[in-house]
Design an enzyme around this catalytic site. Structure first.
Site, PDB file in Angstrom:
ATOM      1  N   GLY A   1      -8.689 -45.154 -78.861  1.00 30.16           N
ATOM      2  CA  GLY A   1      -9.043 -44.936 -80.259  1.00 30.16           C
ATOM      3  C   GLY A   1      -8.746 -46.100 -80.644  1.00 30.16           C
TER       4      GLY A   1
ATOM      5  N   CYS B   1       3.515 -45.938 -91.915  1.00 28.82           N
ATOM      6  CA  CYS B   1       3.111 -46.483 -92.442  1.00 28.82           C
ATOM      7  C   CYS B   1       3.163 -48.267 -92.175  1.00 28.82           C
ATOM      8  CB  CYS B   1       2.259 -46.070 -93.329  1.00 28.82           C
ATOM      9  SG  CYS B   1       1.080 -46.646 -94.610  1.00 28.82           S
TER      10      CYS B   1
ATOM     11  N   GLU C   1      -8.369 -51.396 -82.895  1.00 31.19           N
ATOM     12  CA  GLU C   1      -7.675 -52.311 -84.150  1.00 31.19           C
ATOM     13  C   GLU C   1      -6.700 -52.881 -83.417  1.00 31.19           C
ATOM     14  OE1 GLU C   1      -7.474 -49.411 -88.271  1.00 31.19           O
ATOM     15  OE2 GLU C   1      -5.464 -50.424 -87.567  1.00 31.19           O
TER      16      GLU C   1
ATOM     17  N   ARG D   1      15.518 -44.969 -91.060  1.00 30.59           N
ATOM     18  CA  ARG D   1      15.324 -47.019 -90.248  1.00 30.59           C
ATOM     19  C   ARG D   1      15.955 -47.262 -91.220  1.00 30.59           C
ATOM     20  NH1 ARG D   1       9.713 -47.524 -88.464  1.00 30.59           N
ATOM     21  NH2 ARG D   1       9.244 -45.310 -88.637  1.00 30.59           N
TER      22      ARG D   1
ATOM     23  N   ALA E   1      -2.072 -41.364 -93.239  1.00 26.77           N
ATOM     24  CA  ALA E   1      -1.156 -41.896 -94.481  1.00 26.77           C
ATOM     25  C   ALA E   1      -2.072 -41.398 -95.323  1.00 26.77           C
ATOM     26  CB  ALA E   1      -1.455 -43.419 -94.706  1.00 26.77           C
TER      27      ALA E   1
ATOM     28  N   HIS F   1     -26.702 -54.055-108.933  1.00 26.44           N
ATOM     29  CA  HIS F   1     -27.360 -54.669-107.583  1.00 26.44           C
ATOM     30  C   HIS F   1     -26.686 -56.209-107.404  1.00 26.44           C
ATOM     31  CE1 HIS F   1     -30.612 -56.510-105.423  1.00 26.44           C
ATOM     32  NE2 HIS F   1     -30.734 -56.925-106.713  1.00 26.44           N
TER      33      HIS F   1
ATOM     34  N   VAL G   1      -7.004 -44.809 -66.861  1.00 28.01           N
ATOM     35  CA  VAL G   1      -5.562 -44.712 -66.069  1.00 28.01           C
ATOM     36  C   VAL G   1      -4.684 -43.407 -64.640  1.00 28.01           C
ATOM     37  CG1 VAL G   1      -3.413 -47.188 -66.108  1.00 28.01           C
ATOM     38  CG2 VAL G   1      -5.998 -46.690 -68.109  1.00 28.01           C
TER      39      VAL G   1
HETATM   40  P1  FAD Z   1       6.202 -41.662 -90.536  1.00 25.81           P
HETATM   41  O1  FAD Z   1       5.206 -42.356 -91.498  1.00 25.81           O
HETATM   42  O2  FAD Z   1       6.276 -41.916 -89.105  1.00 25.81           O
HETATM   43  O3  FAD Z   1       7.956 -41.565 -91.251  1.00 25.81           O
HETATM   44  C1  FAD Z   1       8.392 -40.658 -90.983  1.00 25.81           C
HETATM   45  C2  FAD Z   1       9.587 -41.410 -90.964  1.00 25.81           C
HETATM   46  O4  FAD Z   1      11.220 -40.197 -90.671  1.00 25.81           O
HETATM   47  C3  FAD Z   1      10.456 -42.252 -90.302  1.00 25.81           C
HETATM   48  O5  FAD Z   1      10.469 -43.727 -91.118  1.00 25.81           O
HETATM   49  C4  FAD Z   1      11.926 -41.608 -89.325  1.00 25.81           C
HETATM   50  O6  FAD Z   1      12.725 -42.780 -89.632  1.00 25.81           O
HETATM   51  C5  FAD Z   1      11.695 -40.677 -90.199  1.00 25.81           C
HETATM   52  N1  FAD Z   1      12.912 -39.544 -89.701  1.00 25.81           N
HETATM   53  C6  FAD Z   1      12.026 -38.990 -88.557  1.00 25.81           C
HETATM   54  N2  FAD Z   1      13.423 -38.420 -88.685  1.00 25.81           N
HETATM   55  C7  FAD Z   1      14.611 -38.356 -89.361  1.00 25.81           C
HETATM   56  C8  FAD Z   1      15.793 -38.236 -89.392  1.00 25.81           C
HETATM   57  N3  FAD Z   1      16.427 -36.920 -88.374  1.00 25.81           N
HETATM   58  N4  FAD Z   1      16.861 -37.777 -90.119  1.00 25.81           N
HETATM   59  C9  FAD Z   1      15.839 -39.041 -91.289  1.00 25.81           C
HETATM   60  N5  FAD Z   1      14.966 -40.347 -90.896  1.00 25.81           N
HETATM   61  C10 FAD Z   1      14.184 -39.836 -90.037  1.00 25.81           C
HETATM   62  N6  FAD Z   1      -2.559 -44.411 -91.204  1.00 25.81           N
HETATM   63  C11 FAD Z   1      -3.814 -44.295 -92.445  1.00 25.81           C
HETATM   64  O7  FAD Z   1      -3.990 -43.220 -93.033  1.00 25.81           O
HETATM   65  N7  FAD Z   1      -4.698 -45.636 -92.859  1.00 25.81           N
HETATM   66  C12 FAD Z   1      -3.758 -46.472 -91.411  1.00 25.81           C
HETATM   67  O8  FAD Z   1      -4.362 -47.423 -91.339  1.00 25.81           O
HETATM   68  C13 FAD Z   1      -3.741 -46.181 -90.555  1.00 25.81           C
HETATM   69  N8  FAD Z   1      -2.640 -47.341 -89.195  1.00 25.81           N
HETATM   70  C14 FAD Z   1      -2.036 -47.480 -88.260  1.00 25.81           C
HETATM   71  C15 FAD Z   1      -1.747 -48.179 -87.911  1.00 25.81           C
HETATM   72  C16 FAD Z   1      -0.641 -47.749 -86.638  1.00 25.81           C
HETATM   73  C17 FAD Z   1       0.224 -49.034 -85.659  1.00 25.81           C
HETATM   74  C18 FAD Z   1      -0.740 -46.831 -86.462  1.00 25.81           C
HETATM   75  C19 FAD Z   1       0.967 -46.703 -85.743  1.00 25.81           C
HETATM   76  C20 FAD Z   1      -0.387 -45.788 -87.483  1.00 25.81           C
HETATM   77  C21 FAD Z   1      -1.333 -46.137 -88.808  1.00 25.81           C
HETATM   78  N9  FAD Z   1      -1.543 -45.016 -89.945  1.00 25.81           N
HETATM   79  C22 FAD Z   1      -3.079 -45.033 -90.233  1.00 25.81           C
HETATM   80  C23 FAD Z   1      -1.152 -44.066 -89.158  1.00 25.81           C
HETATM   81  C24 FAD Z   1       0.211 -43.234 -90.248  1.00 25.81           C
HETATM   82  O9  FAD Z   1       1.592 -44.733 -90.175  1.00 25.81           O
HETATM   83  C25 FAD Z   1       0.744 -42.059 -90.657  1.00 25.81           C
HETATM   84  O10 FAD Z   1      -0.106 -41.535 -90.251  1.00 25.81           O
HETATM   85  C26 FAD Z   1       1.409 -42.118 -91.041  1.00 25.81           C
HETATM   86  O11 FAD Z   1       3.158 -43.244 -91.807  1.00 25.81           O
HETATM   87  C27 FAD Z   1       2.145 -40.554 -91.283  1.00 25.81           C
HETATM   88  O12 FAD Z   1       4.140 -40.918 -92.673  1.00 25.81           O
HETATM   89  P2  FAD Z   1       4.356 -39.358 -91.862  1.00 25.81           P
HETATM   90  O13 FAD Z   1       5.507 -40.029 -93.119  1.00 25.81           O
HETATM   91  O14 FAD Z   1       4.546 -38.350 -91.389  1.00 25.81           O
HETATM   92  O15 FAD Z   1       5.611 -40.081 -90.978  1.00 25.81           O
HETATM   93  P1  NAI Z   2      -6.180 -41.890 -80.633  1.00 21.20           P
HETATM   94  O1  NAI Z   2      -5.838 -40.946 -80.307  1.00 21.20           O
HETATM   95  O2  NAI Z   2      -6.678 -42.257 -82.020  1.00 21.20           O
HETATM   96  O3  NAI Z   2      -7.194 -42.333 -79.007  1.00 21.20           O
HETATM   97  C1  NAI Z   2      -6.732 -42.252 -77.799  1.00 21.20           C
HETATM   98  C2  NAI Z   2      -7.381 -42.529 -77.238  1.00 21.20           C
HETATM   99  O4  NAI Z   2      -7.003 -42.400 -75.550  1.00 21.20           O
HETATM  100  C3  NAI Z   2      -8.839 -41.869 -76.913  1.00 21.20           C
HETATM  101  O5  NAI Z   2      -9.801 -41.863 -77.252  1.00 21.20           O
HETATM  102  C4  NAI Z   2      -8.677 -40.874 -75.567  1.00 21.20           C
HETATM  103  O6  NAI Z   2      -9.150 -40.357 -74.725  1.00 21.20           O
HETATM  104  C5  NAI Z   2      -7.591 -42.153 -74.877  1.00 21.20           C
HETATM  105  N1  NAI Z   2      -7.120 -41.955 -73.671  1.00 21.20           N
HETATM  106  C6  NAI Z   2      -6.070 -40.759 -73.811  1.00 21.20           C
HETATM  107  N2  NAI Z   2      -5.231 -40.794 -72.113  1.00 21.20           N
HETATM  108  C7  NAI Z   2      -6.557 -41.710 -71.634  1.00 21.20           C
HETATM  109  C8  NAI Z   2      -5.749 -42.137 -70.002  1.00 21.20           C
HETATM  110  N3  NAI Z   2      -4.787 -41.980 -69.871  1.00 21.20           N
HETATM  111  N4  NAI Z   2      -6.530 -43.569 -69.843  1.00 21.20           N
HETATM  112  C9  NAI Z   2      -7.670 -43.340 -71.137  1.00 21.20           C
HETATM  113  N5  NAI Z   2      -7.694 -43.287 -72.040  1.00 21.20           N
HETATM  114  C10 NAI Z   2      -7.371 -42.311 -72.445  1.00 21.20           C
HETATM  115  O7  NAI Z   2      -4.966 -42.383 -80.430  1.00 21.20           O
HETATM  116  P2  NAI Z   2      -4.378 -43.863 -80.651  1.00 21.20           P
HETATM  117  O8  NAI Z   2      -5.405 -44.858 -80.937  1.00 21.20           O
HETATM  118  O9  NAI Z   2      -2.903 -43.965 -80.477  1.00 21.20           O
HETATM  119  O10 NAI Z   2      -4.023 -43.735 -82.893  1.00 21.20           O
HETATM  120  C11 NAI Z   2      -2.472 -42.659 -83.057  1.00 21.20           C
HETATM  121  C12 NAI Z   2      -3.191 -42.596 -84.198  1.00 21.20           C
HETATM  122  O11 NAI Z   2      -2.504 -42.928 -85.036  1.00 21.20           O
HETATM  123  C13 NAI Z   2      -4.923 -41.810 -84.399  1.00 21.20           C
HETATM  124  O12 NAI Z   2      -5.161 -40.560 -84.591  1.00 21.20           O
HETATM  125  C14 NAI Z   2      -4.925 -42.210 -86.277  1.00 21.20           C
HETATM  126  O13 NAI Z   2      -4.387 -41.069 -86.987  1.00 21.20           O
HETATM  127  C15 NAI Z   2      -3.823 -42.791 -86.473  1.00 21.20           C
HETATM  128  N6  NAI Z   2      -3.693 -44.042 -86.696  1.00 21.20           N
HETATM  129  C16 NAI Z   2      -5.013 -44.407 -87.475  1.00 21.20           C
HETATM  130  C17 NAI Z   2      -5.175 -45.490 -87.597  1.00 21.20           C
HETATM  131  C18 NAI Z   2      -6.081 -45.968 -88.776  1.00 21.20           C
HETATM  132  O14 NAI Z   2      -6.879 -44.752 -90.030  1.00 21.20           O
HETATM  133  N7  NAI Z   2      -7.187 -47.209 -89.562  1.00 21.20           N
HETATM  134  C19 NAI Z   2      -5.088 -47.002 -87.357  1.00 21.20           C
HETATM  135  C20 NAI Z   2      -4.167 -47.257 -86.419  1.00 21.20           C
HETATM  136  C21 NAI Z   2      -4.184 -45.726 -86.028  1.00 21.20           C
END
Ligand code: FAD
Ligand code: NAI
Length: 472
Positions: free
Chosen positions: A187, A45, A192, A38, A327, A451, A243
């Site tokens: 979801g 995360c 969020e 990246r 994360a 409290h 959808v």
């Molecule tokens: P990633 O964070 O996806 O890291 C994988 C890395 O590997 C990437 O940087 C990628 O570039 C790199 N990579 C991939 N392939 C290669 C390769 N071949 N060579 C070199 N590098 C490579 N989780 C929470 O617990 N709390 C939250 O509030 C939360 N909010 C979220 C909000 C959003 C919008 C999203 C999308 C996710 C959120 N998550 C949250 C989920 C969290 O981001 C993921 O669970 C976490 O990032 C997973 O970590 P990871 O290291 O497994 O993967």
């Molecule tokens: P999600 O699995 O939480 O929710 C997806 C939702 O989409 C489900 O409720 C499902 O029924 C619905 N859905 C699927 N296909 C559909 C369709 N065709 N039409 C209408 N609804 C449909 O997945 P989401 O929100 O994309 O998040 C992915 C992951 O990212 C989560 O599982 C979570 O682990 C992580 N994440 C965590 C956060 C946190 O911890 N605060 C914040 C954001 C992401």
């Protein structure tokens, strides 16, 4: 074959799973290399997930609260409050870069070699790295950890351009507030990011296939309460609605939706569509075929309890393998996987992984919910306590929500805790600790809580589980 410069551990991916494993390995005295393509560490995360979303959630909430919730507090003079979206985005970017730079510093401090580039398997020990700055190198490891994370699941037929048809990544950097936004998927991401743009003035409609919001794991009663408050904040919901397809060619994007239970088909329109139907493991370009590694039916790398793939010295952790895509789950696995390598043992308690949805109010839970307990025919009893009866929530004029505790009727041992309310995300840590230590609800109720604090609602819900709450 091993060579003199072979590393003890090579990690592919510098997200939470990969970077935490790298730091831990450095601390354990292993010679370690982390490959990240990246250009910055921290993965989804830090760059396009947890951190930037929480920045926008916090600042959009402050704006929204100043706009709608000052009169009853005796605060005046804030009429005409508005916001500067570019500055809000800049504040978000600043939090992100300060954290990602911090990881680079921690790499140096712990002697981790950091290669900026894309890694792919040549064979079971050697990894080729296409360097971001051009050229390639290779590195070999006695042990390898795959930590390549996940990506947004695309919606068939709706091409993502991150401007009008967006994933969470586009939703974290829109340049103007869309007049209307349809979120596909109610979801955590949908709720969020839907909250952020709704607070900033967009007309947000969430279309969810199921009859319940919040994604997997959220307790049905808490989900219902969350739905009610989000509706009150102005978000529209179409539940039990699928959808079917979309057409982004006109001025507005058109989506065909169908009530899942045989209702009528209709077309809804939006300026921006957020696709939030889940995430899927990411292994593109990793060369898994070169080591004969297969994925399961959901594209996850298959591992055993010690995170070993079918090639025992190659382990895999985080979003790219089994379990919740969170994360903190990735971080726990990183520490455990490195301990398996350096010490021969490691441990993650998958029964105690908290979940938090950072909407307002927050929703947080840990352990099992009612539906799960019913499905496994497990007996349980429940204690609840509403924040409307909690003194601190009352002084804060912030009384929405409740704490719900589920315990075993025979032993009183905690089975699950579900909270919707102010600061639920912080309060759930106490519940996780209690579950981890095998506490009973009486153990919690007999622990003195300060409290006036919101945490007293947790204590009183525990009292209500085996006896009666005092204040409700
Ligand atoms: P990633 O964070 O996806 O890291 C994988 C890395 O590997 C990437 O940087 C990628 O570039 C790199 N990579 C991939 N392939 C290669 C390769 N071949 N060579 C070199 N590098 C490579 N989780 C929470 O617990 N709390 C939250 O509030 C939360 N909010 C979220 C909000 C959003 C919008 C999203 C999308 C996710 C959120 N998550 C949250 C989920 C969290 O981001 C993921 O669970 C976490 O990032 C997973 O970590 P990871 O290291 O497994 O993967
Ligand atoms: P999600 O699995 O939480 O929710 C997806 C939702 O989409 C489900 O409720 C499902 O029924 C619905 N859905 C699927 N296909 C559909 C369709 N065709 N039409 C209408 N609804 C449909 O997945 P989401 O929100 O994309 O998040 C992915 C992951 O990212 C989560 O599982 C979570 O682990 C992580 N994440 C965590 C956060 C946190 O911890 N605060 C914040 C954001 C992401």
């Amino acid at each position: 074959a091993s060579s003199a410069d072979e590393k003890d551990l090579v990690i592919i991916g510098g997200g939470v799973a990969g970077y935490v494993a790298a730091i831990k390995a450095g601390q354990e005295g292993l010679k370690v290399t982390c490959i990240e393509k990246r250009g910055v560490l921290g993965g989804t995360c830090l760059n396009v997930g947890c951190i930037p979303s929480k920045s926008l959630l916090n600042n959009s909430h402050m704006y929204h609260a100043i706009k709608h919730d000052t009169k009853q507090r005796g605060i005046v003079g804030v009429e005409g409050v508005s916001f500067d979206l570019a500055k809000m985005m800049k504040a978000k970017d600043t939090s992100v870069t300060s954290l990602t730079n911090g990881i680079e510093f921690l790499f140096k401090k712990n002697g981790v070699e950091y290669l900026k580039g894309a890694g792919s398997f040549v064979n079971e020990h050697e990894i080729k790295v296409d360097l971001n700055d051009g050229g390639e190198t290779s590195v070999s490891g006695k042990n390898i950890i795959i930590a390549t994370g996940s990506e947004a699941t695309p919606f068939p037929g709706l091409e993502i351009d991150e401007q009008r048809v967006i994933t969470s990544t586009g939703a974290l950097s829109l340049e103007k507030v869309p007049e209307s936004m349809v979120v596909i998927g109610g979801g955590i991401i949908g709720l969020e990011m839907g909250s952020v743009w709704s607070r900033l003035g967009s007309k947000v409609t969430v279309v969810e296939f199921l009859n319940q919001i919040g994604g997997p794991g959220m307790d049905a009663e808490i989900s219902k309460a969350s739905l009610k408050t989000l509706k009150k904040q102005g978000i529209d919901f179409k539940l039990g609605t699928k959808v079917l397809g979309g057409d982004p060619s006109g001025d507005k994007i058109k989506l065909q939706v169908d009530a899942a239970k045989g209702g009528k088909e209709e077309t809804i329109e939006a300026d921006v569509v957020l696709v939030a139907i889940g995430r899927r493991p990411y292994t593109a370009g990793l060369g898994l075929e070169n080591i004969g590694m297969e994925l399961d039916e959901r594209s996850r790398v298959i591992i055993d309890q010690e995170y070993r793939t079918k090639v025992p010295h190659i382990r895999c952790i985080g979003d790219v393998t089994f379990g919740p895509m969170l994360a903190h789950k990735a971080e726990e696995e990183a520490v455990a996987a490195v301990e398996y390598i350096s010490k021969g043992y490691g441990h993650v308690n998958y029964g105690v992984i908290p979940s938090v949805m950072y909407t307002y109010p927050e929703v947080a839970w840990v352990g099992q919910n009612e539906a799960e307990l019913k499905a496994s025919d497990t007996a349980y009893r429940i204690g609840t306590f509403p924040f409307s009866a909690n003194s601190r929530a009352k002084t804060n004029l912030d009384t929405e929500g409740m704490v719900k505790i589920i315990a075993c009727p025979e032993t009183d041992r905690l089975l699950g805790v579900h909270i919707i309310g102010p600061n639920a995300g912080e309060m759930i840590a106490e519940a996780a600790l209690a579950l981890e230590y095998g506490a009973s609800s009486e153990d919690i109720a007999r622990t003195c809580h300060a409290h006036p604090t919101l945490s007293e609602a947790f204590k009183e819900a525990a009292m209500a589980t085996y006896s009666k709450a005092i204040h409700f």
